[in-house]
Design a protein around this motif. Structure first.
Motif, PDB file in Angstrom:
ATOM      1  N   GLY A 100      49.560  49.516  40.543  1.00 46.30           N
ATOM      2  CA  GLY A 100      49.120  48.809  41.732  1.00 46.30           C
ATOM      3  C   GLY A 100      47.618  48.670  41.880  1.00 46.30           C
ATOM      4  O   GLY A 100      47.131  48.223  42.924  1.00 46.30           O
ATOM      5  N   ILE A 101      46.871  49.037  40.851  1.00 45.22           N
ATOM      6  CA  ILE A 101      45.410  48.939  40.901  1.00 45.22           C
ATOM      7  C   ILE A 101      45.005  47.526  40.466  1.00 45.22           C
ATOM      8  O   ILE A 101      45.372  47.077  39.380  1.00 45.22           O
ATOM      9  CB  ILE A 101      44.749  49.988  39.990  1.00 45.22           C
ATOM     10  CG1 ILE A 101      45.175  51.396  40.427  1.00 45.22           C
ATOM     11  CG2 ILE A 101      43.227  49.860  40.021  1.00 45.22           C
ATOM     12  CD1 ILE A 101      44.803  52.484  39.442  1.00 45.22           C
ATOM     13  N   VAL A 102      44.266  46.826  41.311  1.00 47.77           N
ATOM     14  CA  VAL A 102      43.912  45.440  41.009  1.00 47.77           C
ATOM     15  C   VAL A 102      42.448  45.267  40.624  1.00 47.77           C
ATOM     16  O   VAL A 102      42.071  44.254  40.025  1.00 47.77           O
ATOM     17  CB  VAL A 102      44.259  44.509  42.198  1.00 47.77           C
ATOM     18  CG1 VAL A 102      45.760  44.501  42.435  1.00 47.77           C
ATOM     19  CG2 VAL A 102      43.528  44.936  43.464  1.00 47.77           C
ATOM     20  N   LYS A 103      41.613  46.254  40.951  1.00 43.59           N
ATOM     21  CA  LYS A 103      40.194  46.175  40.600  1.00 43.59           C
ATOM     22  C   LYS A 103      39.646  47.566  40.290  1.00 43.59           C
ATOM     23  O   LYS A 103      40.076  48.547  40.893  1.00 43.59           O
ATOM     24  CB  LYS A 103      39.374  45.564  41.744  1.00 43.59           C
ATOM     25  CG  LYS A 103      39.547  44.086  41.937  1.00 43.59           C
ATOM     26  CD  LYS A 103      38.536  43.517  42.944  1.00 43.59           C
ATOM     27  CE  LYS A 103      38.896  43.871  44.368  1.00 43.59           C
ATOM     28  NZ  LYS A 103      38.034  43.158  45.349  1.00 43.59           N
ATOM     29  N   VAL A 104      38.703  47.619  39.360  1.00 45.11           N
ATOM     30  CA  VAL A 104      37.909  48.827  39.102  1.00 45.11           C
ATOM     31  C   VAL A 104      36.451  48.390  39.079  1.00 45.11           C
ATOM     32  O   VAL A 104      36.088  47.479  38.345  1.00 45.11           O
ATOM     33  CB  VAL A 104      38.269  49.492  37.756  1.00 45.11           C
ATOM     34  CG1 VAL A 104      37.428  50.747  37.558  1.00 45.11           C
ATOM     35  CG2 VAL A 104      39.744  49.831  37.690  1.00 45.11           C
ATOM     36  N   GLU A 105      35.604  49.044  39.888  1.00 46.24           N
ATOM     37  CA  GLU A 105      34.214  48.619  39.995  1.00 46.24           C
ATOM     38  C   GLU A 105      33.283  49.813  40.158  1.00 46.24           C
ATOM     39  O   GLU A 105      33.677  50.854  40.711  1.00 46.24           O
ATOM     40  CB  GLU A 105      34.019  47.694  41.208  1.00 46.24           C
ATOM     41  CG  GLU A 105      34.711  46.353  41.108  1.00 46.24           C
ATOM     42  CD  GLU A 105      34.482  45.489  42.330  1.00 46.24           C
ATOM     43  OE1 GLU A 105      34.999  44.360  42.355  1.00 46.24           O
ATOM     44  OE2 GLU A 105      33.781  45.943  43.274  1.00 46.24           O
ATOM     45  N   TRP A 106      32.052  49.636  39.665  1.00 41.91           N
ATOM     46  CA  TRP A 106      30.981  50.576  39.968  1.00 41.91           C
ATOM     47  C   TRP A 106      30.324  50.154  41.283  1.00 41.91           C
ATOM     48  O   TRP A 106      29.982  48.986  41.459  1.00 41.91           O
ATOM     49  CB  TRP A 106      29.924  50.564  38.865  1.00 41.91           C
ATOM     50  CG  TRP A 106      30.356  51.120  37.547  1.00 41.91           C
ATOM     51  CD1 TRP A 106      30.633  50.421  36.413  1.00 41.91           C
ATOM     52  CD2 TRP A 106      30.552  52.502  37.220  1.00 41.91           C
ATOM     53  NE1 TRP A 106      30.988  51.274  35.400  1.00 41.91           N
ATOM     54  CE2 TRP A 106      30.940  52.560  35.862  1.00 41.91           C
ATOM     55  CE3 TRP A 106      30.432  53.692  37.947  1.00 41.91           C
ATOM     56  CZ2 TRP A 106      31.212  53.757  35.210  1.00 41.91           C
ATOM     57  CZ3 TRP A 106      30.700  54.888  37.295  1.00 41.91           C
ATOM     58  CH2 TRP A 106      31.087  54.917  35.949  1.00 41.91           C
ATOM     59  N   HIS A 107      30.141  51.095  42.198  1.00 39.08           N
ATOM     60  CA  HIS A 107      29.498  50.822  43.481  1.00 39.08           C
ATOM     61  C   HIS A 107      28.248  51.686  43.634  1.00 39.08           C
ATOM     62  O   HIS A 107      28.263  52.874  43.302  1.00 39.08           O
ATOM     63  CB  HIS A 107      30.448  51.124  44.641  1.00 39.08           C
ATOM     64  CG  HIS A 107      31.550  50.138  44.775  1.00 39.08           C
ATOM     65  ND1 HIS A 107      32.606  50.297  45.654  1.00 39.08           N
ATOM     66  CD2 HIS A 107      31.785  48.947  44.140  1.00 39.08           C
ATOM     67  CE1 HIS A 107      33.426  49.268  45.563  1.00 39.08           C
ATOM     68  NE2 HIS A 107      32.952  48.443  44.647  1.00 39.08           N
ATOM     69  N   THR A 108      27.192  51.090  44.152  1.00 34.22           N
ATOM     70  CA  THR A 108      26.005  51.866  44.496  1.00 34.22           C
ATOM     71  C   THR A 108      26.315  52.750  45.701  1.00 34.22           C
ATOM     72  O   THR A 108      27.304  52.536  46.422  1.00 34.22           O
ATOM     73  CB  THR A 108      24.831  50.951  44.836  1.00 34.22           C
ATOM     74  OG1 THR A 108      25.143  50.224  46.040  1.00 34.22           O
ATOM     75  CG2 THR A 108      24.531  49.977  43.699  1.00 34.22           C
TER      76      THR A 108
END
Length: 210
Positions: free
Chosen positions: A175-183
């Motif tokens: 169910g994971i739709v996005k993986v991102e690095w966040h500041t």
């Protein structure tokens, strides 16, 4: 551990040792638990599905572990582990699932230690291959319905390091739709998009939310 912070669907139950000062009591019901009252309190009711009041249980002159066991006595206990992953740019790794930003985590498998679970789950959910495991940074608790049972998940969190060059691949079948690095600034602006237990962990890790 001198504090347990348990998040239920409609309420929050915080169990603290007497003298711990960094807990807000505003809007919460206070219960003092000591040797004279412990056997008169109906602890399991606080985490039943229909219960909606936020509770702070102040423990005096008794074992806080005993109070935690009584509060959670009707629930099935499961363990999980995950990571707060930081790269060389000071960015943090987040997944997007069920309309919320979250940290990668998952259930402990039979025979695994918690460190192995944390590394495996972060790799599986994000696609990252190279991780450096650092220190343990906290434990969270939340209660949910699973089929015909009520479960309490104890999630152990570890600080990890990786590279911004790593390729990210969401685990779609989970169910994971996005993986991102966040500041850090991005993380702190997304307060409304976190589950309460995760927000509590991030605050303890040093993030600041308005």
């Amino acid at each position: 551990m001198q504090r347990y912070n348990i998040f239920n669907k409609h309420n929050n139950v915080c169990i603290i040792k007497d003298g711990l000062n960094n807990v807000s009591f505003e809007g919460k019901s206070l219960i003092v638990c000591d040797p004279t009252t412990i056997d008169r309190i109906d602890f399991p009711v606080f985490l039943r599905e229909e219960f909606e009041d936020d509770i702070v249980i102040i423990v005096k002159n008794i074992d806080i572990e005993e109070v935690f066991k009584r509060v959670t006595s009707e629930l099935k206990f499961v363990q999980a582990a995950g990571g707060i992953v930081e790269n060389e740019k000071g960015q943090y790794l987040f997944i997007f699932r069920a309309s919320h930003w979250d940290l990668p985590k998952g259930h402990r498998e039979k025979g695994e230690n918690l460190e192995t679970t944390a590394l495996r789950e972060v790799m599986e959910e994000t696609g990252i291959k190279k991780l450096v495991l650092k220190e343990k940074v906290g434990v969270t608790y939340h209660v949910y319905n699973m089929r015909c049972a009520r479960e309490i998940k104890e999630t152990h969190w570890y600080r990890m390091e990786s590279s911004s060059d790593e390729k990210l691949f969401p685990q779609y079948d989970e169910g994971i739709v996005k993986v991102e690095w966040h500041t850090r600034q991005q993380v702190e602006k997304l307060k409304k998009n976190y589950f309460p237990s995760l927000l509590d962990l991030l605050c303890r890790f040093g993030f600041r939310f308005d």
